[in-house]
Design a protein around this motif. Structure first.
Motif, PDB file in Angstrom:
ATOM      1  N   ALA A 197       0.835  -1.207   0.000  1.00  0.00           N
ATOM      2  CA  ALA A 197       0.000   0.000   0.000  1.00  0.00           C
ATOM      3  C   ALA A 197       0.866   1.252   0.000  1.00  0.00           C
ATOM      4  O   ALA A 197       0.588   2.222  -0.715  1.00  0.00           O
ATOM      5  CB  ALA A 197      -0.932  -0.003   1.217  1.00  0.00           C
ATOM      6  N   ARG A 198       1.942   1.218   0.817  1.00  0.00           N
ATOM      7  CA  ARG A 198       2.842   2.382   0.819  1.00  0.00           C
ATOM      8  C   ARG A 198       3.505   2.566  -0.537  1.00  0.00           C
ATOM      9  O   ARG A 198       3.681   3.689  -1.010  1.00  0.00           O
ATOM     10  CB  ARG A 198       3.895   2.219   1.914  1.00  0.00           C
ATOM     11  N   GLY A 199       3.919   1.437  -1.177  1.00  0.00           N
ATOM     12  CA  GLY A 199       4.523   1.551  -2.495  1.00  0.00           C
ATOM     13  C   GLY A 199       3.561   2.124  -3.516  1.00  0.00           C
ATOM     14  O   GLY A 199       3.924   2.979  -4.327  1.00  0.00           O
ATOM     15  N   GLU A 200       2.296   1.642  -3.477  1.00  0.00           N
ATOM     16  CA  GLU A 200       1.309   2.194  -4.404  1.00  0.00           C
ATOM     17  C   GLU A 200       1.057   3.668  -4.128  1.00  0.00           C
ATOM     18  O   GLU A 200       0.910   4.471  -5.053  1.00  0.00           O
ATOM     19  CB  GLU A 200       0.011   1.405  -4.287  1.00  0.00           C
ATOM     20  N   SER A 205       1.695   9.251  -5.640  1.00  0.00           N
ATOM     21  CA  SER A 205       2.182  10.595  -5.332  1.00  0.00           C
ATOM     22  C   SER A 205       3.173  11.068  -6.382  1.00  0.00           C
ATOM     23  O   SER A 205       3.148  12.223  -6.807  1.00  0.00           O
ATOM     24  CB  SER A 205       2.826  10.599  -3.944  1.00  0.00           C
ATOM     25  N   ALA A 206       4.050  10.142  -6.807  1.00  0.00           N
ATOM     26  CA  ALA A 206       5.017  10.515  -7.832  1.00  0.00           C
ATOM     27  C   ALA A 206       4.313  10.863  -9.140  1.00  0.00           C
ATOM     28  O   ALA A 206       4.660  11.829  -9.815  1.00  0.00           O
ATOM     29  CB  ALA A 206       6.009   9.370  -8.050  1.00  0.00           C
ATOM     30  N   ALA A 207       3.294  10.043  -9.498  1.00  0.00           N
ATOM     31  CA  ALA A 207       2.572  10.326 -10.737  1.00  0.00           C
ATOM     32  C   ALA A 207       1.829  11.665 -10.646  1.00  0.00           C
ATOM     33  O   ALA A 207       1.829  12.448 -11.592  1.00  0.00           O
ATOM     34  CB  ALA A 207       1.591   9.195 -11.039  1.00  0.00           C
ATOM     35  N   ASP A 208       1.210  11.950  -9.482  1.00  0.00           N
ATOM     36  CA  ASP A 208       0.527  13.227  -9.322  1.00  0.00           C
ATOM     37  C   ASP A 208       1.492  14.388  -9.387  1.00  0.00           C
ATOM     38  O   ASP A 208       1.205  15.428  -9.994  1.00  0.00           O
ATOM     39  CB  ASP A 208      -0.222  13.252  -7.983  1.00  0.00           C
ATOM     40  N   ALA A 209       2.658  14.227  -8.750  1.00  0.00           N
ATOM     41  CA  ALA A 209       3.645  15.303  -8.785  1.00  0.00           C
ATOM     42  C   ALA A 209       4.141  15.548 -10.206  1.00  0.00           C
ATOM     43  O   ALA A 209       4.309  16.690 -10.648  1.00  0.00           O
ATOM     44  CB  ALA A 209       4.815  14.973  -7.865  1.00  0.00           C
ATOM     45  N   GLU A 210       4.368  14.457 -10.956  1.00  0.00           N
ATOM     46  CA  GLU A 210       4.812  14.623 -12.343  1.00  0.00           C
ATOM     47  C   GLU A 210       3.733  15.296 -13.183  1.00  0.00           C
ATOM     48  O   GLU A 210       4.014  16.160 -14.014  1.00  0.00           O
ATOM     49  CB  GLU A 210       5.158  13.257 -12.921  1.00  0.00           C
ATOM     50  N   ALA A 211       2.475  14.886 -12.931  1.00  0.00           N
ATOM     51  CA  ALA A 211       1.391  15.483 -13.709  1.00  0.00           C
ATOM     52  C   ALA A 211       1.255  16.974 -13.403  1.00  0.00           C
ATOM     53  O   ALA A 211       1.098  17.796 -14.318  1.00  0.00           O
ATOM     54  CB  ALA A 211       0.076  14.763 -13.421  1.00  0.00           C
ATOM     55  N   GLU A 212       1.345  17.361 -12.135  1.00  0.00           N
ATOM     56  CA  GLU A 212       1.196  18.773 -11.788  1.00  0.00           C
ATOM     57  C   GLU A 212       2.409  19.572 -12.246  1.00  0.00           C
ATOM     58  O   GLU A 212       2.295  20.734 -12.627  1.00  0.00           O
ATOM     59  CB  GLU A 212       0.993  18.895 -10.288  1.00  0.00           C
ATOM     60  N   THR A 213       3.598  18.950 -12.159  1.00  0.00           N
ATOM     61  CA  THR A 213       4.795  19.645 -12.656  1.00  0.00           C
ATOM     62  C   THR A 213       4.712  19.867 -14.161  1.00  0.00           C
ATOM     63  O   THR A 213       5.069  20.916 -14.682  1.00  0.00           O
ATOM     64  CB  THR A 213       6.046  18.829 -12.311  1.00  0.00           C
ATOM     65  N   ALA A 214       4.216  18.871 -14.870  1.00  0.00           N
ATOM     66  CA  ALA A 214       4.058  19.044 -16.316  1.00  0.00           C
ATOM     67  C   ALA A 214       2.976  20.062 -16.627  1.00  0.00           C
ATOM     68  O   ALA A 214       3.035  20.777 -17.624  1.00  0.00           O
ATOM     69  CB  ALA A 214       3.711  17.703 -16.973  1.00  0.00           C
TER      70      ALA A 214
END
Length: 331
Positions: A197-200, A205-214
Motif C-alpha cells: 500500500a505504501r509503495g502504491e 504521489s510521484a505520478a501526481d507530482a509529475e502530472a502537476e509539474t508538467a
C-alpha cells in the motif's frame, strides 16, 4: 499460564478420568493368619531333619514361598497373592494373603497351612521319625479377612492423573506455539500489505507530482495559433517577427517579437535573436545546470505553490528591468 483456558479444562477432564478409572478398579481383600511349629511329645534317637523348631520354621517358609508352591496353588484355583514371613529365631510364622475375592483370600490361606503341614510330615517320615516325635504345626490365627485394600485403585488414579496432567500441559504448550505462529504469519501478511500500500501510494504521489509539474509548463497552442511560428525559436535579424499574425512594428526596425518586454529582453548575438528573458549564456547555463532529482514524497500542492511563487518573482524581476533604447541598439 497464558493458555489457562486450555490447560484448566484439560486438567478437570484428567481429574474426572482418574476418578472414573479408580472406581472401575475392584478393591482387593487382605487376609492374615499365624502359625506355630511345635515339637511332638514322643522321643526318638534319630536326628530330626529340621534340627529344631526355628529350623523347621525357616525351611517351611522357603518351601511355601517357592515357585513350585505358587504354581500348584494357582493350578488349584487359588488366585490370591500371598507372602509367608517367619519371625526371627522363633517358631512362629505370619501369612499375608491378598485377593480380589474375600473367600478366595481365606481359601488361599487355608491351602498354605495344609501345604506347610504336608511338608513337615513328608520330610520327617522320609527320615524315619515316628509320628509322636515329629514336629507339628499349630494354627494360632486362622485365615481371616481384615481389610479391603485400595492400593490398586490409588495406583491407577495416580498413573492416570500424571499422564493426563502431562498431556494437558503438552497440549497447552502446542496450542500456544500454534497461536504464536499464526500471529507471526498474520503480522507478516499485514506488513506485506502495508508495504504494498505504501509503495502504491508513493507511485501515485510521484505520478501526481509529475502530472502537476508538467501542467505548469508552456501550454499547448490552440487551433488559432498552430500556424504561427514558435516564439521560443531563434530567428535571424533579417526575418521580420510577427505577433499572432499582426504586421511587424516599424519602430523596431524589423525586429518585432511576440513578447511585450522585447525592448529589455531582446539580445542580438551573432545575427541571431534569442527571445525570452535570458541571454544566450544564461540559457546555455540553465540548460546545462544539473537538475535535482525530484523527491516523490514532496507534497504536490506544496510543489505547485513553489513553482507559482518562483514564476511570479521571475515575472516581477523582468518587468522591473529598465528597457534599453532602441536607437542606441541600432547604433
Amino acid at each position: 499460564m497464558r493458555r489457562w483456558y486450555v490447560l484448566l479444562p484439560l486438567l478437570a477432564l484428567t481429574g474426572l478420568g482418574a476418578v472414573s478409572a479408580g472406581n472401575s478398579v475392584a478393591p482387593e481383600y487382605q487376609a492374615t493368619a499365624t502359625i506355630m511349629y511345635v515339637a511332638g511329645p514322643g522321643e526318638t534317637e534319630l536326628p530330626n531333619p529340621y534340627g529344631d523348631l526355628s529350623g523347621a520354621n525357616e525351611v517351611a517358609t522357603i518351601v511355601l514361598n517357592s515357585v513350585e508352591t505358587r504354581t500348584a496353588l494357582a493350578a488349584a484355583g487359588h488366585g490370591g497373592a500371598y507372602e509367608v514371613t517367619p519371625q526371627s529365631r522363633s517358631s512362629i510364622a505370619y501369612l499375608s494373603i491378598r485377593s480380589g475375592d474375600p473367600e478366595d483370600a481365606v481359601a488361599t490361606g487355608t491351602a498354605l497351612i495344609d501345604v506347610a503341614a504336608a511338608e513337615l510330615v513328608s520330610r520327617q517320615e522320609a527320615a524315619g521319625i515316628p509320628p509322636t516325635a515329629q514336629v507339628g504345626l499349630q494354627v494360632l490365627e486362622p485365615p481371616t479377612v481384615i481389610a479391603a485394600v485400595q492400593e490398586g485403585k490409588l495406583r491407577v488414579q495416580a498413573v492416570v492423573g500424571v499422564l493426563g496432567a502431562g498431556v494437558s500441559l503438552l497440549v497447552a504448550v502446542l496450542f500456544d506455539d500454534i497461536i504464536g505462529l499464526w500471529k507471526r504469519a498474520r503480522a507478516r501478511g499485514l506488513g506485506g500489505e502495508r508495504k504494498r500500500a505504501r509503495g502504491e501510494k508513493r507511485r501515485e504521489s510521484a505520478a501526481d507530482a509529475e502530472a502537476e509539474t508538467a501542467g505548469t509548463g508552456p501550454a499547448e497552442p490552440d487551433a488559432e495559433t498552430e500556424a504561427a511560428p514558435p516564439a521560443e525559436l531563434p530567428r535571424r535579424k533579417a526575418e521580420p517577427a510577427t505577433t499572432n499574425g499582426a504586421p511587424p512594428d516599424d519602430d523596431h526596425g524589423g525586429l518585432g517579437t511576440a513578447s511585450p518586454s522585447i525592448n529589455s529582453a531582446l539580445i542580438n548575438t551573432n545575427e541571431w535573436v534569442w527571445p525570452g528573458d535570458h541571454s544566450l549564456e544564461e540559457a546555455i547555463e540553465h540548460e546545462q545546470r544539473e537538475r535535482p532529482q525530484r523527491n516523490p514524497f514532496f507534497d504536490p500542492e506544496f510543489t505547485k505553490r513553489q513553482l507559482r511563487k518562483s514564476k511570479r518573482e521571475q515575472d516581477a524581476g523582468t518587468d522591473a528591468e529598465p528597457a534599453e533604447p532602441e536607437t542606441s541598439r541600432k547604433r
